[in-house]
Motif scaffolding. Sequence first.
Motif, PDB file in Angstrom:
ATOM      1  N   ALA A  62       0.153  26.697 -10.328  1.00  0.00           N
ATOM      2  CA  ALA A  62      -0.959  27.342 -10.776  1.00  0.00           C
ATOM      3  C   ALA A  62      -1.943  27.765  -9.745  1.00  0.00           C
ATOM      4  N   VAL A  64      -5.372  29.167  -8.350  1.00  0.00           N
ATOM      5  CA  VAL A  64      -6.757  29.489  -8.494  1.00  0.00           C
ATOM      6  C   VAL A  64      -7.599  29.797  -7.479  1.00  0.00           C
ATOM      7  N   VAL A 136      -1.580  25.381  -6.535  1.00  0.00           N
ATOM      8  CA  VAL A 136      -1.474  24.173  -7.170  1.00  0.00           C
ATOM      9  C   VAL A 136       0.127  23.885  -7.633  1.00  0.00           C
ATOM     10  N   LEU A 139       0.339  20.017 -11.007  1.00  0.00           N
ATOM     11  CA  LEU A 139      -0.776  20.335 -12.297  1.00  0.00           C
ATOM     12  C   LEU A 139      -1.629  19.387 -12.761  1.00  0.00           C
ATOM     13  N   LEU A 142      -4.946  19.751 -11.202  1.00  0.00           N
ATOM     14  CA  LEU A 142      -5.758  20.955 -11.514  1.00  0.00           C
ATOM     15  C   LEU A 142      -7.154  20.937 -12.071  1.00  0.00           C
ATOM     16  N   PRO A 160      -7.238  29.516 -13.617  1.00  0.00           N
ATOM     17  CA  PRO A 160      -5.833  29.646 -12.784  1.00  0.00           C
ATOM     18  C   PRO A 160      -4.826  30.478 -13.676  1.00  0.00           C
ATOM     19  N   TYR A 162      -0.810  30.694 -14.187  1.00  0.00           N
ATOM     20  CA  TYR A 162       0.217  29.801 -14.243  1.00  0.00           C
ATOM     21  C   TYR A 162       1.578  30.516 -14.019  1.00  0.00           C
TER      22      TYR A 162
END
Length: 223
Positions: A62, A64, A136, A139, A142, A160, A162
């Motif tokens: 992910a 972000v 990340v 997960l 997160l 985020p 994915y």
Amino acid sequence: KKIAIVLALLMALLMASGCKSQDQIDAQQQVVAAAENAYYYDTRSTINVTGKGEVVLDPDIATVGFTVYSTAANPSDAQQENTQLMAAVLDVIRAKGIAEEDIETGNLNIREVYDYDKSPARIVGYDVYHNVEVKVRDLSVLGGLISDAIGAGASSISGPEYSVEDDSAAYLEALTLAVQSANAKAETIAAGAGGRLANLPVSLSEYGGVNYAVRSYAADNAV
């Protein structure tokens, strides 16, 4: 939190026998196979179809982004405050086990703030924005990362988004499904028209891509 890898494949110009004799069909196949120009064929004996293959994967990454904002009457104070807030956000990010190579800070932007009620408008302060993007890989951290980063001073977030580290095998699987889909359509059309397909298509075109799942988090409701 799924990623749909959608691959559409254009199986163009499949030859059908129609009402031609077997000798005519065989002769046409030989001409097509021997022609240096791939577009040398009889368009009256072709079928154009599109096949689609889709493979759904669980994400393993992910991405972000966090924005740190500060404001003050003079630029040095605004920048100093922003630096302190960003340091606190970076401490949170590193505490979640994010590797340094997965942390990318953006440019520091300073903007003048004007009072337009005055004539002429005059500068009354300075806004400072600083961005950091984080990849990340675990997960499970997160949600806590987003909450803690906002608590440490991040003003807003993006994502985020994915994704999958390596989707090459899934892409090939989707390609196989697309070819099978196109073949099934072409065979059905040929049979309905009273003909049959040649062993190989005259032309194939591949196109497609990846659809990533994206979820936005509100700064005041991060979970």
